[in-house]
Write a protein that holds these residues in place. Structure first.
Motif, PDB file in Angstrom:
ATOM      1  N   HIS A 154     -69.809  30.025  18.996  1.00 52.04           N
ATOM      2  CA  HIS A 154     -69.083  29.836  17.731  1.00 52.04           C
ATOM      3  C   HIS A 154     -69.281  31.028  16.799  1.00 52.04           C
ATOM      4  N   HIS A 159     -66.990  33.875  14.114  1.00 51.82           N
ATOM      5  CA  HIS A 159     -65.734  34.250  13.466  1.00 51.82           C
ATOM      6  C   HIS A 159     -65.732  35.758  13.285  1.00 51.82           C
ATOM      7  N   ASN A 170     -71.976  30.586  14.034  1.00 51.48           N
ATOM      8  CA  ASN A 170     -70.974  30.621  12.960  1.00 51.48           C
ATOM      9  C   ASN A 170     -70.986  31.976  12.252  1.00 51.48           C
TER      10      ASN A 170
HETATM   11 ZN   LIG Z   1     -67.000  28.214  12.046  1.00 48.12          ZN
END
Ligand SMILES: [Zn+2]
Length: 338
Positions: free
Chosen positions: A16, A18, A282
């Motif tokens: 995960h 970005h 993340n």
């Molecule tokens: Zn995320």
């Protein structure tokens, strides 16, 4: 401990992350989507840019061997804001609304194309592509998934909270049907911070209808209070459906910060099933959400990611469970090439 010692011994895959296309893209994410900056909350600028260069630097510094980009476009915000600009005349308004949706769909497709090309060019990256069931009609949405998965995308990323819909919206049934039949995973974001947002419980009707659906819940449900609320809803779905998984992004730093007891976390992961949990950071969003002192000129913040890896390295799991969560589960699930 030095996380490099851990990642040398254990294969770690980040399920995960970005990644943004440019510094301008990150400014848009930070100021517009996350609503941060000098006039709102947090530092005036994000502590990380999260472009390809910084993602590769993050992997290099941590020793994490592979990362999966969850590409998404904050298309719900574009559509809501764009609607304020539509003309009064009903016929003109309908036409302009259609053009607005087409323009936003194209933005989604272009972002997906960029993510796919970037992942294909980098052996240590893979990607999920974004969709929006409100601005894309059913045919365009399924065609976009078919096209990107055929050319190498590993799954689909949803952001239904941004789209303003719930996972039990019947407009999503053709999507679920297609994903289940094609065995394509769907990353599911749920939120508990305001009423009316998509929660794990809203996925129950879809799973009852499509029980083999591969749903990966971000942050294993992300309850406000550990193990309760949306955490408990996620656990219930995971216990009932064998293809429901979750990633540990945002939750491992909570262990490191003392908000979640390590023993309680391990007990919770075992209830879910440690074969269905993935490590995730993340990055770069996690760093923007928890800014520390501003990084030195030319450097970027990595503290949240490092904290998460330290928690993963030290949770009281068996070494077999740790290796599963760190990377083996994700490689098995996604059949990763590197
Ligand atoms: Zn995320």
């Amino acid at each position: 401990m030095d996380v490099r010692d851990f990642t040398r011994a254990v294969d770690v895959v980040d399920a995960h992350i970005h990644m943004q296309r440019s510094a301008a893209h990150t400014q848009e994410l930070y100021h517009y989507f996350l609503m941060r900056g000098a006039t709102r909350s947090g530092p005036p600028n994000p502590p990380v840019i999260g472009t390809l260069e910084q993602v590769q630097a993050m992997l290099e510094r941590t020793g994490v061997r592979h990362a999966n980009i969850l590409m998404f476009t904050w298309s719900g915000m574009y559509y809501r804001d764009g609607q304020f600009t539509l003309p009064d005349d009903p016929a003109e308004r309908a036409l302009a609304d259609r053009e607005l949706k087409e323009r936003i769909s194209r933005r989604i497709v272009d972002n997906n194309e960029w993510a796919l090309q970037t992942a294909l060019a980098q052996p240590n990256l893979s990607c999920f592509v974004g969709i929006d069931p409100v601005v894309m009609d059913e045919r365009a949405l399924l065609a976009e998934i078919e096209d990107k998965v055929r050319r190498g995308a590993a799954g689909v990323k949803s952001q239904f909270t941004d789209c303003g819909i719930l996972a039990d919206d019947r407009r999503l049934w053709p999507l679920y049907d297609y994903l289940q039949a094609s065995e394509i995973p769907l990353q599911m974001v749920t939120a508990e911070w305001a009423p009316g947002l998509n929660r794990p419980a809203h996925c129950a009707a879809a799973l009852a209808e499509f029980p083999r659906l591969r749903l990966i819940f971000s942050h294993i449900g992300h309850g406000h209070r550990f193990g309760e609320g949306s955490d408990a809803e996620f656990l219930e779905l995971a216990q009932r459906y064998p293809n429901v998984c979750g990633d540990l992004s945002l939750r491992l730093p909570e262990v490191a910060d003392g908000h979640i007891d390590p023993q309680a976390m391990v007990a919770h992961l075992r209830r879910i099933g440690t074969d269905r949990i993935f490590y995730g950071s993340n990055f770069s969003l996690n760093e923007m959400l928890h800014p520390g002192p501003p990084p030195a000129e030319g450097d970027f913040q990595l503290s949240e990611t490092l904290k998460g890896l330290q928690a993963l390295a030290t949770l009281p799991l068996t070494e077999d469970e740790r290796a599963d969560i760190a990377g083996r589960n994700y490689r098995r699930w996604l059949k990763l090439r590197a």
